[in-house]
Design a protein around this motif. Sequence first.
Motif, mmCIF file in Angstrom:
data_model
loop_
_atom_site.group_PDB
_atom_site.id
_atom_site.type_symbol
_atom_site.label_atom_id
_atom_site.label_comp_id
_atom_site.label_asym_id
_atom_site.label_seq_id
_atom_site.Cartn_x
_atom_site.Cartn_y
_atom_site.Cartn_z
ATOM 1 N N ARG A 158 0.828 -1.208 0.000
ATOM 2 C CA ARG A 158 0.000 0.000 0.000
ATOM 3 C C ARG A 158 0.865 1.261 0.000
ATOM 4 N NH1 ARG A 158 -3.030 -3.022 3.721
ATOM 5 N NH2 ARG A 158 -2.045 -1.929 5.464
ATOM 6 N N GLN A 159 1.914 1.274 0.811
ATOM 7 C CA GLN A 159 2.788 2.444 0.882
ATOM 8 C C GLN A 159 3.437 2.732 -0.461
ATOM 9 O OE1 GLN A 159 5.438 1.297 4.044
ATOM 10 N NE2 GLN A 159 4.085 2.013 5.662
ATOM 11 N N LEU A 160 3.930 1.682 -1.116
ATOM 12 C CA LEU A 160 4.571 1.882 -2.412
ATOM 13 C C LEU A 160 3.553 2.304 -3.465
ATOM 14 C CD1 LEU A 160 7.040 -1.138 -2.364
ATOM 15 C CD2 LEU A 160 7.631 1.283 -2.155
ATOM 16 N N ALA A 161 2.340 1.745 -3.406
ATOM 17 C CA ALA A 161 1.302 2.140 -4.355
ATOM 18 C C ALA A 161 0.929 3.606 -4.172
ATOM 19 C CB ALA A 161 0.069 1.250 -4.176
ATOM 20 N N GLU A 162 0.834 4.057 -2.929
ATOM 21 C CA GLU A 162 0.509 5.458 -2.660
ATOM 22 C C GLU A 162 1.603 6.383 -3.161
ATOM 23 O OE1 GLU A 162 -0.141 5.452 1.514
ATOM 24 O OE2 GLU A 162 -2.119 4.485 1.378
ATOM 25 N N ARG A 163 2.860 5.963 -2.989
ATOM 26 C CA ARG A 163 3.976 6.776 -3.497
ATOM 27 C C ARG A 163 3.963 6.836 -5.017
ATOM 28 N NH1 ARG A 163 9.412 4.706 -1.084
ATOM 29 N NH2 ARG A 163 10.164 6.458 -2.376
ATOM 30 N N ALA A 164 3.597 5.723 -5.656
ATOM 31 C CA ALA A 164 3.524 5.716 -7.118
ATOM 32 C C ALA A 164 2.382 6.614 -7.601
ATOM 33 C CB ALA A 164 3.334 4.290 -7.620
ATOM 34 N N ARG A 165 1.236 6.556 -6.897
ATOM 35 C CA ARG A 165 0.098 7.402 -7.279
ATOM 36 C C ARG A 165 0.436 8.880 -7.119
ATOM 37 N NH1 ARG A 165 -5.550 6.466 -4.291
ATOM 38 N NH2 ARG A 165 -4.281 7.158 -2.534
ATOM 39 N N ALA A 166 1.268 9.187 -6.115
ATOM 40 C CA ALA A 166 1.666 10.582 -5.889
ATOM 41 C C ALA A 166 2.776 11.028 -6.830
ATOM 42 C CB ALA A 166 2.118 10.753 -4.438
ATOM 43 N N GLY A 167 3.273 10.124 -7.657
ATOM 44 C CA GLY A 167 4.324 10.479 -8.597
ATOM 45 C C GLY A 167 5.718 10.471 -8.014
ATOM 46 N N GLU A 168 5.873 9.963 -6.801
ATOM 47 C CA GLU A 168 7.189 9.944 -6.160
ATOM 48 C C GLU A 168 8.095 8.858 -6.737
ATOM 49 O OE1 GLU A 168 6.645 9.548 -1.981
ATOM 50 O OE2 GLU A 168 5.257 11.235 -1.838
ATOM 51 N N ILE A 169 7.499 7.761 -7.192
ATOM 52 C CA ILE A 169 8.264 6.682 -7.800
ATOM 53 C C ILE A 169 7.497 6.157 -9.010
ATOM 54 C CG2 ILE A 169 9.428 5.925 -5.674
ATOM 55 C CD1 ILE A 169 7.354 3.686 -5.446
ATOM 56 N N GLU A 170 8.215 5.536 -9.926
ATOM 57 C CA GLU A 170 7.587 4.903 -11.068
ATOM 58 C C GLU A 170 7.132 3.485 -10.675
ATOM 59 O OE1 GLU A 170 6.860 6.048 -14.066
ATOM 60 O OE2 GLU A 170 7.611 8.042 -13.512
ATOM 61 N N PRO A 171 5.953 3.068 -11.131
ATOM 62 C CA PRO A 171 5.524 1.699 -10.817
ATOM 63 C C PRO A 171 6.555 0.650 -11.208
ATOM 64 C CG PRO A 171 3.700 2.947 -11.733
ATOM 65 C CD PRO A 171 4.913 3.822 -11.860
ATOM 66 N N ALA A 172 7.262 0.893 -12.308
ATOM 67 C CA ALA A 172 8.270 -0.062 -12.760
ATOM 68 C C ALA A 172 9.442 -0.175 -11.799
ATOM 69 C CB ALA A 172 8.780 0.336 -14.148
ATOM 70 N N ALA A 173 9.585 0.817 -10.907
ATOM 71 C CA ALA A 173 10.694 0.794 -9.943
ATOM 72 C C ALA A 173 10.382 -0.054 -8.721
ATOM 73 C CB ALA A 173 11.030 2.220 -9.503
ATOM 74 N N ILE A 174 9.151 -0.543 -8.620
ATOM 75 C CA ILE A 174 8.772 -1.371 -7.469
ATOM 76 C C ILE A 174 9.221 -2.798 -7.734
ATOM 77 C CG2 ILE A 174 6.878 -2.214 -6.042
ATOM 78 C CD1 ILE A 174 5.321 0.307 -6.785
ATOM 79 N N ASP A 175 10.355 -3.142 -7.148
ATOM 80 C CA ASP A 175 10.911 -4.479 -7.308
ATOM 81 C C ASP A 175 11.165 -5.088 -5.937
ATOM 82 O OD1 ASP A 175 13.068 -3.011 -6.392
ATOM 83 O OD2 ASP A 175 14.236 -3.184 -8.245
ATOM 84 N N ALA A 176 11.841 -6.226 -5.891
ATOM 85 C CA ALA A 176 12.091 -6.906 -4.617
ATOM 86 C C ALA A 176 12.887 -6.029 -3.665
ATOM 87 C CB ALA A 176 12.827 -8.222 -4.866
#
Length: 248
Positions: A158-176
């Motif tokens: 959830r935290q990473l998804a919220e950061r991606a929605r806010a434009g702080e990170i790219e979804p593709a950057a969410i890895d292990a």
Amino acid sequence: MIPLKASPDQAPDSGAGDLPRHVAIIMDGNGRWAKARRLPRVAGHRRGVEAVRRIVRKAGEIGLEVLTLYAFSSENWRRPVEEVSDLMGLLRHFIRADLNEIAEAGVRIRVIGDYRAFQDDVVRLIDDAIARTAANRGLTLVIALNYGSQNEIARVARQLAERARAGEIEPAAIDAEAITAELDTSDLPPVDLLIRTSGERRLSNFLLWQSAYAELLFVDTLWPDFGEAELLEALGDFSRRERRFGGL
């Protein structure tokens, strides 16, 4: 023979013959220990605390880097109110009775899980234990309290998804690596050896992500009877295994 100290520059994925950096234990069997002796369950929990003392001392003596103990899961709230109250009382007693010895031995206490759901006085005791030992450089003792691995992973997602929605990170950057960096154990090495006592052979929602490449050891000994000899035997078993991490 297993070495008494792990080399400080030892690679995390080194093979057989090495002392594990991170040992995790599912401490199971207190209730069955008490039932076999026709004692109340709290008597088994009390003896379980004595086993904790033995194992923490020995782990520090032989130079383990991290020891994580599954003390209270997020599912343990389903137990009878009286038993939960007894467990909280034992936690209070353990901190009050053992904190000085733990601190003087150079042990650093960490807690994973939502322990702030406990009563205020328990939270204060835990906070004090963490603060008093924060600068220690010996064994890191991680206590899992009100912890559930699936909840932990879902929270990180959830935290990473919220950061991606806010434009702080790219979804593709969410890895292990990104997920690992957000876990409660982000600054700790992955689990090398996971032990469960009492003969049960399941992980019970404990450190599922962190144990991806852990060696698993299920022993029949009930937790109150688990001592130094059993710990050394487990470490010896680990030292004889060949860890490939997906390779040949």
